[in-house]
Design an enzyme around this catalytic site. Structure first.
Site, PDB file in Angstrom:
ATOM      1  N   SER A 161       6.719   3.314  46.025  1.00  0.00           N
ATOM      2  CA  SER A 161       5.326   2.868  46.190  1.00  0.00           C
ATOM      3  C   SER A 161       5.135   2.176  47.535  1.00  0.00           C
ATOM      4  O   SER A 161       4.180   2.459  48.265  1.00  0.00           O
ATOM      5  CB  SER A 161       4.930   1.906  45.065  1.00  0.00           C
ATOM      6  OG  SER A 161       5.022   2.543  43.812  1.00  0.00           O
ATOM      7  N   GLN A 197      10.000  12.624  43.908  1.00  0.00           N
ATOM      8  CA  GLN A 197      10.553  13.477  42.841  1.00  0.00           C
ATOM      9  C   GLN A 197      11.540  14.508  43.383  1.00  0.00           C
ATOM     10  O   GLN A 197      12.376  15.019  42.637  1.00  0.00           O
ATOM     11  CB  GLN A 197       9.423  14.214  42.102  1.00  0.00           C
ATOM     12  CG  GLN A 197       8.569  13.309  41.240  1.00  0.00           C
ATOM     13  CD  GLN A 197       9.304  12.784  40.015  1.00  0.00           C
ATOM     14  OE1 GLN A 197      10.162  13.465  39.440  1.00  0.00           O
ATOM     15  NE2 GLN A 197       8.984  11.577  39.602  1.00  0.00           N
ATOM     16  N   SER A 215      12.656   7.320  46.581  1.00  0.00           N
ATOM     17  CA  SER A 215      12.950   6.165  45.733  1.00  0.00           C
ATOM     18  C   SER A 215      14.250   6.397  44.972  1.00  0.00           C
ATOM     19  O   SER A 215      14.428   7.436  44.330  1.00  0.00           O
ATOM     20  CB  SER A 215      11.795   5.957  44.753  1.00  0.00           C
ATOM     21  OG  SER A 215      12.091   4.892  43.881  1.00  0.00           O
ATOM     22  N   HIS A 245      15.639   5.153  42.266  1.00  0.00           N
ATOM     23  CA  HIS A 245      15.781   5.197  40.803  1.00  0.00           C
ATOM     24  C   HIS A 245      15.390   6.547  40.191  1.00  0.00           C
ATOM     25  O   HIS A 245      15.535   6.742  38.993  1.00  0.00           O
ATOM     26  CB  HIS A 245      15.046   4.030  40.135  1.00  0.00           C
ATOM     27  CG  HIS A 245      13.553   4.141  40.052  1.00  0.00           C
ATOM     28  ND1 HIS A 245      12.917   4.553  38.916  1.00  0.00           N
ATOM     29  CD2 HIS A 245      12.580   3.887  40.953  1.00  0.00           C
ATOM     30  CE1 HIS A 245      11.601   4.531  39.117  1.00  0.00           C
ATOM     31  NE2 HIS A 245      11.380   4.124  40.350  1.00  0.00           N
ATOM     32  N   CYS A 270       2.955   5.681  34.632  1.00  0.00           N
ATOM     33  CA  CYS A 270       1.928   4.797  35.191  1.00  0.00           C
ATOM     34  C   CYS A 270       0.628   4.900  34.441  1.00  0.00           C
ATOM     35  O   CYS A 270      -0.173   3.970  34.438  1.00  0.00           O
ATOM     36  CB  CYS A 270       1.687   5.147  36.653  1.00  0.00           C
ATOM     37  SG  CYS A 270       3.209   5.406  37.527  1.00  0.00           S
TER      38      CYS A 270
HETATM   39  C1  LIG Z   1       8.097   7.186  40.856  1.00  0.00           C
HETATM   40  C2  LIG Z   1       7.211   7.721  41.917  1.00  0.00           C
HETATM   41  C3  LIG Z   1       6.682   6.879  42.902  1.00  0.00           C
HETATM   42  C4  LIG Z   1       6.886   5.379  42.884  1.00  0.00           C
HETATM   43  O1  LIG Z   1       8.200   5.022  43.184  1.00  0.00           O
HETATM   44  P1  LIG Z   1       8.675   3.534  42.803  1.00  0.00           P
HETATM   45  O2  LIG Z   1      10.031   3.431  43.403  1.00  0.00           O
HETATM   46  O3  LIG Z   1       8.711   3.483  41.303  1.00  0.00           O
HETATM   47  O4  LIG Z   1       7.701   2.595  43.404  1.00  0.00           O
HETATM   48  C5  LIG Z   1       5.912   7.433  43.903  1.00  0.00           C
HETATM   49  N1  LIG Z   1       5.687   8.759  43.941  1.00  0.00           N
HETATM   50  C6  LIG Z   1       6.173   9.602  43.016  1.00  0.00           C
HETATM   51  C7  LIG Z   1       5.909  11.054  43.137  1.00  0.00           C
HETATM   52  C8  LIG Z   1       6.952   9.110  41.971  1.00  0.00           C
HETATM   53  O5  LIG Z   1       7.420   9.944  41.061  1.00  0.00           O
END
Ligand SMILES: *Cc1c(COP(=O)(O)O)cnc(C)c1O
Length: 395
Positions: A71, A179, A199, A201, A324
């Site tokens: 994010s 993703q 990201s 995680h 979300c």
């Molecule tokens: C999970 C996700 C985010 C946000 O990532 P965070 O590390 O949870 O802030 C943004 N874009 C996409 C496409 C996501 O799947």
């Protein structure tokens, strides 16, 4: 049986990632900005983590900025391009209707600050075309932001072609690759990517760690003011354990990408084939051009939320779309953008697999799911009307 099938929401930290994190918590706890030996040992690890991300993205380590997650990386990428555009009198941004809210809400904020935003429609297959992007570019366009792969329906976007169109027009190109990273190969040079977010995680790294790639020469605006960490682009003492875990997870995911993709795709296809046998079920997004682990369908006549609760009761952790939007009663903006009517979009189910899932788990899901759907339909007034012909079947 306990089955985790919500890997698009988040993933378990891998053994490799955990092993990389532990020494940074206890042994290499120095502050990377300190001049003494413990500090410098930490700084070396930070540099190695940066080099790992650079290597697998085909980028220079100097272009990698660590953030608190996907994010933050999305926010900073878009705000940086917007600020750069404004200085040249270019205040038009292009994105799509099915982006993550980290992108959409940043764009909404910029609109209030006087920028113009065009959100592209989503074709029925869930894949935006480079032609759509080209047609939307104006002389005052400063940024195109199109996600690499969608988080709900998993469809993979023609990133290289979109990047090419942007560069021909002299427009910056950002992609939210949260993703895709660790699941699909990424080359920022070959794909003409100027800004990219990822990201940890989402690929078996820890939560709270993201990366923003920004091509050399693109100045980043600060979201967090303070010290000179990250070459002054992101203040705050670095989350070294998280960053080292993220880098180890990324390396592991990239090195095993083909094997994992083949394994997970086979599981997913078996799952999809079984689920599509349930009557009045529609697959969301192109059946092939999608992330290996993603299956997203709509079942007519039922509510996704009830479905999730009953699945959870059977030990199956799934999602109706994105984490979300759960908790709100609005149907997914992604499914609406895809053209699904409200009542159909409400009956969505996303199962997102990882290499830790097994064939036995898929068989268990396929044993339980049809009965749950039938049960929910039996008690559904909407289904009753559909069956009596009082309303038309939409799928
Ligand atoms: C999970 C996700 C985010 C946000 O990532 P965070 O590390 O949870 O802030 C943004 N874009 C996409 C496409 C996501 O799947």
């Amino acid at each position: 049986m306990k089955i985790y099938a919500d890997n698009a929401a988040t993933t378990a930290v891998s053994d490799t990632a955990l092993a990389a994190m532990m020494p940074c918590l206890r042994e290499f706890y120095g502050n990377p900005s300190s001049l003494h030996t413990p500090g410098q040992l930490a700084a070396e690890r930070l540099a190695a983590a940066r080099a790992t991300f650079a290597k697998y993205l085909n980028a220079d380590p100097k272009t990698i900025t660590f953030t608190s997650g996907g994010s933050e990386a999305d926010n900073q990428a878009i705000r940086s391009a917007a600020a750069l555009g404004a200085r040249k009198g270019k205040k038009h941004l292009i994105s799509t209707k099915f982006e993550h809210h980290a992108v959409l809400h940043t764009l909404e904020a910029l609109e209030k600050e006087g920028y113009a935003v065009t959100l592209l429609d989503i074709p029925e297959d869930g894949i935006v075309t480079a032609e759509q992007v080209k047609a939307a570019i104006r002389p005052d366009t400063c940024l195109v932001s199109v996600m690499f792969a969608n988080n709900e329906i998993g469809t993979i976007q023609p990133v290289s072609q979109i990047g090419e169109v942007c560069h021909e027009a002299g427009v910056l190109f950002h992609t939210d690759a949260v993703q895709a990273a660790g699941h699909l190969s990424i080359d920022v040079e070959a794909m003409h990517i100027d800004l990219l977010s990822l990201s940890a995680h989402k690929f078996h790294g820890p939560k709270g760690v993201g990366v923003l790639y920004a091509r050399r020469g693109i100045p980043l605006v600060n979201l967090i003011y303070g010290g000179a960490q990250e070459r002054g682009r992101r203040a705050g003492t670095e989350n070294l354990p998280g960053i080292c875990g993220a880098a180890a997870a990324f390396e592991e995911a990239c090195e095993n990408m083909e094997a994992h993709a083949a394994y997970v795709t086979a599981l997913r296809d078996r799952l999809m084939e079984g689920v599509m046998k349930i009557p009045h079920t529609a697959l969301n997004g192109d059946p092939e051009r999608r992330l290996p682990g993603n299956m997203n369908v709509c079942f007519e006549g039922i509510e996704g939320e009830s479905l999730l609760l009953l699945l959870d009761g059977k030990g199956i952790a799934a999602s109706s779309g994105s984490a979300c939007t759960s908790g709100s009663l609005d149907p997914s903006h992604v499914l609406l953008a895809l053209g699904r009517p409200h009542e159909v979009a409400h009956g969505s189910l996303r199962l997102s697999l990882s290499a830790s899932n097994t064939q036995e788990e898929i068989d268990y899901i396929l044993k339980e799911l049809p009965d749950i759907v039938s049960y929910l339909r039996v008690i559904s007034p909407v289904w009753d009307e559909l069956e009596r012909g009082q309303r038309p079947h939409l799928i």
